[in-house]
Design an enzyme around this catalytic site. Structure first.
Site, PDB file in Angstrom:
ATOM      1  N   CYS A   1       7.230  63.115  58.310  1.00 46.62           N
ATOM      2  CA  CYS A   1       7.260  64.313  57.457  1.00 46.62           C
ATOM      3  C   CYS A   1       7.329  63.972  55.967  1.00 46.62           C
ATOM      4  CB  CYS A   1       8.431  65.206  57.838  1.00 46.62           C
ATOM      5  SG  CYS A   1       8.332  65.794  59.533  1.00 46.62           S
TER       6      CYS A   1
ATOM      7  N   HIS B   1       9.980  70.183  51.894  1.00 46.85           N
ATOM      8  CA  HIS B   1       9.393  70.046  53.224  1.00 46.85           C
ATOM      9  C   HIS B   1       9.861  71.223  54.062  1.00 46.85           C
ATOM     10  CE1 HIS B   1       8.143  68.745  57.059  1.00 46.85           C
ATOM     11  NE2 HIS B   1       9.319  68.330  57.476  1.00 46.85           N
TER      12      HIS B   1
ATOM     13  N   ASN C   1       6.743  73.788  61.024  1.00 53.60           N
ATOM     14  CA  ASN C   1       6.816  72.463  60.392  1.00 53.60           C
ATOM     15  C   ASN C   1       5.473  71.752  60.581  1.00 53.60           C
ATOM     16  OD1 ASN C   1       7.296  69.821  59.678  1.00 53.60           O
ATOM     17  ND2 ASN C   1       9.225  69.637  60.792  1.00 53.60           N
TER      18      ASN C   1
HETATM   19  N1  ACO Z   1      14.904  78.582  72.725  1.00 52.95           N
HETATM   20  C1  ACO Z   1      16.073  78.943  73.244  1.00 52.95           C
HETATM   21  N2  ACO Z   1      17.119  78.126  73.377  1.00 52.95           N
HETATM   22  C2  ACO Z   1      16.970  76.866  72.942  1.00 52.95           C
HETATM   23  C3  ACO Z   1      15.762  76.406  72.391  1.00 52.95           C
HETATM   24  C4  ACO Z   1      14.708  77.318  72.280  1.00 52.95           C
HETATM   25  N3  ACO Z   1      13.514  77.001  71.748  1.00 52.95           N
HETATM   26  N4  ACO Z   1      15.909  75.108  72.043  1.00 52.95           N
HETATM   27  C5  ACO Z   1      17.167  74.754  72.370  1.00 52.95           C
HETATM   28  N5  ACO Z   1      17.793  75.820  72.915  1.00 52.95           N
HETATM   29  C6  ACO Z   1      19.158  75.882  73.418  1.00 52.95           C
HETATM   30  C7  ACO Z   1      19.712  74.525  73.765  1.00 52.95           C
HETATM   31  O1  ACO Z   1      19.308  74.153  75.072  1.00 52.95           O
HETATM   32  C8  ACO Z   1      21.195  74.762  73.670  1.00 52.95           C
HETATM   33  O2  ACO Z   1      21.603  75.419  74.850  1.00 52.95           O
HETATM   34  P1  ACO Z   1      23.008  75.018  75.536  1.00 52.95           P
HETATM   35  O3  ACO Z   1      24.040  75.354  74.486  1.00 52.95           O
HETATM   36  O4  ACO Z   1      23.031  75.887  76.721  1.00 52.95           O
HETATM   37  O5  ACO Z   1      22.911  73.565  75.810  1.00 52.95           O
HETATM   38  C9  ACO Z   1      21.314  75.768  72.527  1.00 52.95           C
HETATM   39  O6  ACO Z   1      20.015  76.339  72.368  1.00 52.95           O
HETATM   40  C10 ACO Z   1      21.734  75.136  71.203  1.00 52.95           C
HETATM   41  O7  ACO Z   1      20.957  73.975  70.985  1.00 52.95           O
HETATM   42  P2  ACO Z   1      21.161  73.093  69.706  1.00 52.95           P
HETATM   43  O8  ACO Z   1      20.250  71.909  69.777  1.00 52.95           O
HETATM   44  O9  ACO Z   1      22.616  72.847  69.519  1.00 52.95           O
HETATM   45  O10 ACO Z   1      20.652  74.088  68.586  1.00 52.95           O
HETATM   46  P3  ACO Z   1      20.758  73.932  67.038  1.00 52.95           P
HETATM   47  O11 ACO Z   1      21.502  75.044  66.462  1.00 52.95           O
HETATM   48  O12 ACO Z   1      21.127  72.543  66.617  1.00 52.95           O
HETATM   49  O13 ACO Z   1      19.247  74.148  66.615  1.00 52.95           O
HETATM   50  C11 ACO Z   1      17.373  72.857  65.859  1.00 52.95           C
HETATM   51  C12 ACO Z   1      18.251  73.239  67.044  1.00 52.95           C
HETATM   52  C13 ACO Z   1      16.647  74.113  65.386  1.00 52.95           C
HETATM   53  C14 ACO Z   1      16.346  71.836  66.290  1.00 52.95           C
HETATM   54  C15 ACO Z   1      18.268  72.320  64.727  1.00 52.95           C
HETATM   55  O14 ACO Z   1      19.095  71.288  65.213  1.00 52.95           O
HETATM   56  C16 ACO Z   1      17.483  71.803  63.591  1.00 52.95           C
HETATM   57  O15 ACO Z   1      16.874  72.539  62.861  1.00 52.95           O
HETATM   58  N6  ACO Z   1      17.487  70.484  63.353  1.00 52.95           N
HETATM   59  C17 ACO Z   1      16.763  69.883  62.298  1.00 52.95           C
HETATM   60  C18 ACO Z   1      15.698  69.128  62.892  1.00 52.95           C
HETATM   61  C19 ACO Z   1      14.355  69.528  62.406  1.00 52.95           C
HETATM   62  O16 ACO Z   1      14.132  70.423  61.646  1.00 52.95           O
HETATM   63  N7  ACO Z   1      13.404  68.749  62.884  1.00 52.95           N
HETATM   64  C20 ACO Z   1      12.081  68.917  62.532  1.00 52.95           C
HETATM   65  C21 ACO Z   1      11.478  67.574  62.348  1.00 52.95           C
HETATM   66  S1  ACO Z   1      12.359  66.605  61.216  1.00 52.95           S
HETATM   67  C22 ACO Z   1      12.073  67.178  59.792  1.00 52.95           C
HETATM   68  O17 ACO Z   1      10.993  67.645  59.568  1.00 52.95           O
HETATM   69  C23 ACO Z   1      13.127  67.130  58.827  1.00 52.95           C
END
Ligand code: ACO
Length: 332
Positions: free
Chosen positions: A126, A259, A289
């Site tokens: 990214c 980004h 993204n």
């Molecule tokens: N729909 C519904 N539920 C979901 C989904 C989905 N698409 N994805 C995960 N869940 C569930 C999980 O299974 C979990 O359920 P559980 O509690 O029963 O186990 C629950 O939602 C919470 O999951 P978390 O991973 O804790 O959710 P979080 O609040 O951390 O959000 C996310 C996840 C959006 C990926 C967040 O961590 C994030 O934004 N991270 C940054 C990473 C990023 O942006 N990466 C992109 C590439 S890197 C970059 O470009 C910087």
């Protein structure tokens, strides 16, 4: 390189590089969050609340990384009023090249009808566009090139596990480009770039395969919460580093072009810089993204709709797999 143009006549000792044109390309097909609920167990509410994403564009079979990159580059050249033949170099950032080789940049070169100069790809996930911009800026400052197309082009839909709801909802396809051109030092241009990488975090966000590994082409694997934590702290430090290097403060920034990974990361950065939301360029809601394409796509949107004006100070930043991260500060 024999360049008798105005850009080519600026001696290397008095040069900086300037963004002379911007362009973007988004695939025709739009996939909404509601569409994704038919593929994986998710909801519009979950995706919107956690990421700010409402929809993404996904590439059709003809919308390759090279095709989209060439479209974005052609738009940047047209805006700059520069003929393709006078481009010295093409640097294309991608994690999703169409082939192992030749570089997607070389395919773009051919699509644009350019037969001179040089072209190569950069792989920094990214952060790829910031890396590519930094290399192009160095080539121009050093006198190796006077006009460089800097492109981010991604087809992440190819490397997603469409059964993994934790990753497939986050990404989209597209391309963005800028034409970077030699300009006199002291005027508009790139003020600085700062690049970082730390491979100790390589397993936080990666693709578990590679182009050419027929039995293991690979899909994105991510520890989302850890990436989130690193994104806010490392990008905050990168922003301070960029401002300090130029003797500037948060108050000097006219636009943050971040980004576009997640609206919560972007909001945290805006608050960190004390920038009101209307000074932060956001496309993640419509593009999701697009990795290395996200910064140039957002930049193109804000230049083309008139938000970014001559004289404005624009801060670009990104963090991605590697981990890699960095910033670029530009006066328009
Ligand atoms: N729909 C519904 N539920 C979901 C989904 C989905 N698409 N994805 C995960 N869940 C569930 C999980 O299974 C979990 O359920 P559980 O509690 O029963 O186990 C629950 O939602 C919470 O999951 P978390 O991973 O804790 O959710 P979080 O609040 O951390 O959000 C996310 C996840 C959006 C990926 C967040 O961590 C994030 O934004 N991270 C940054 C990473 C990023 O942006 N990466 C992109 C590439 S890197 C970059 O470009 C910087």
């Amino acid at each position: 390189m024999a360049d008798t143009s105005v850009a080519g006549n600026i001696p290397a000792s008095g040069r900086r590089s300037r963004i002379a044109g911007v362009g973007g390309y988004l695939p025709e097909k739009i996939v909404t969050n509601a569409d994704l609920t038919r593929i994986v167990d998710t909801s519009d509410e979950w995706i919107t609340a956690r990421t700010g994403i409402k929809q993404r564009h996904l590439a059709g079979s003809h919308e390759t990384a090279a095709f989209m990159g060439a479209q974005a580059a052609a738009a940047a050249l047209a805006q700059a009023g520069v003929a393709a033949a006078s481009v010295d170099a093409i640097i294309l950032a991608t994690a999703t090249p169409d082939e192992a080789f030749p570089a997607t940049a070389v395919r773009v070169q051919a699509l644009l009808g350019i037969t001179t100069g040089f072209a190569f790809d950069i792989s920094a996930a990214c952060s790829g566009f910031i890396y590519a911009l930094s290399v192009a800026d160095s080539l121009i400052r050093g006198g190796t090139a006077s006009r460089v197309l800097v492109i981010g082009s991604e087809v992440y839909s190819r490397i997603l596990d469409w059964q993994d709801r934790t990753t497939c909802v986050l990404f989209g396809d597209g391309a963005g480009a800028v034409l970077l051109q030699a300009a006199p030092a002291g005027g508009a241009g790139i003020l600085s770039t700062h690049l970082h990488a730390n491979g100790a975090y390589g397993d936080m966000l990666y693709v578990d395969g590679a182009v050419g590994q027929r039995d293991r082409p690979g899909t994105v694997v991510m520890k989302g919460q850890e990436v989130f934590r690193h994104a806010v702290s490392k990008l905050s430090a990168a922003v301070d580093e960029a401002l300090e290097a130029n003797g500037l403060t948060h108050a000097d920034i006219d636009w943050l072009v971040p980004h576009q990974a997640n609206l919560r990361i972007i909001d945290a950065m805006g608050r960190r810089l004390s920038l009101p939301p209307e000074r932060v360029v956001i496309t993640v809601d419509r593009h999701a993204n697009t990795s290395a394409a996200s910064v140039p796509l957002a930049l193109a949107e804000a230049v083309n709709d008139g938000r970014i004006q001559p004289g404005h100070l624009v801060l670009m930043e990104a963090l991605g797999g590697g981990l890699t991260w960095g910033s670029a500060l530009a006066r328009f």
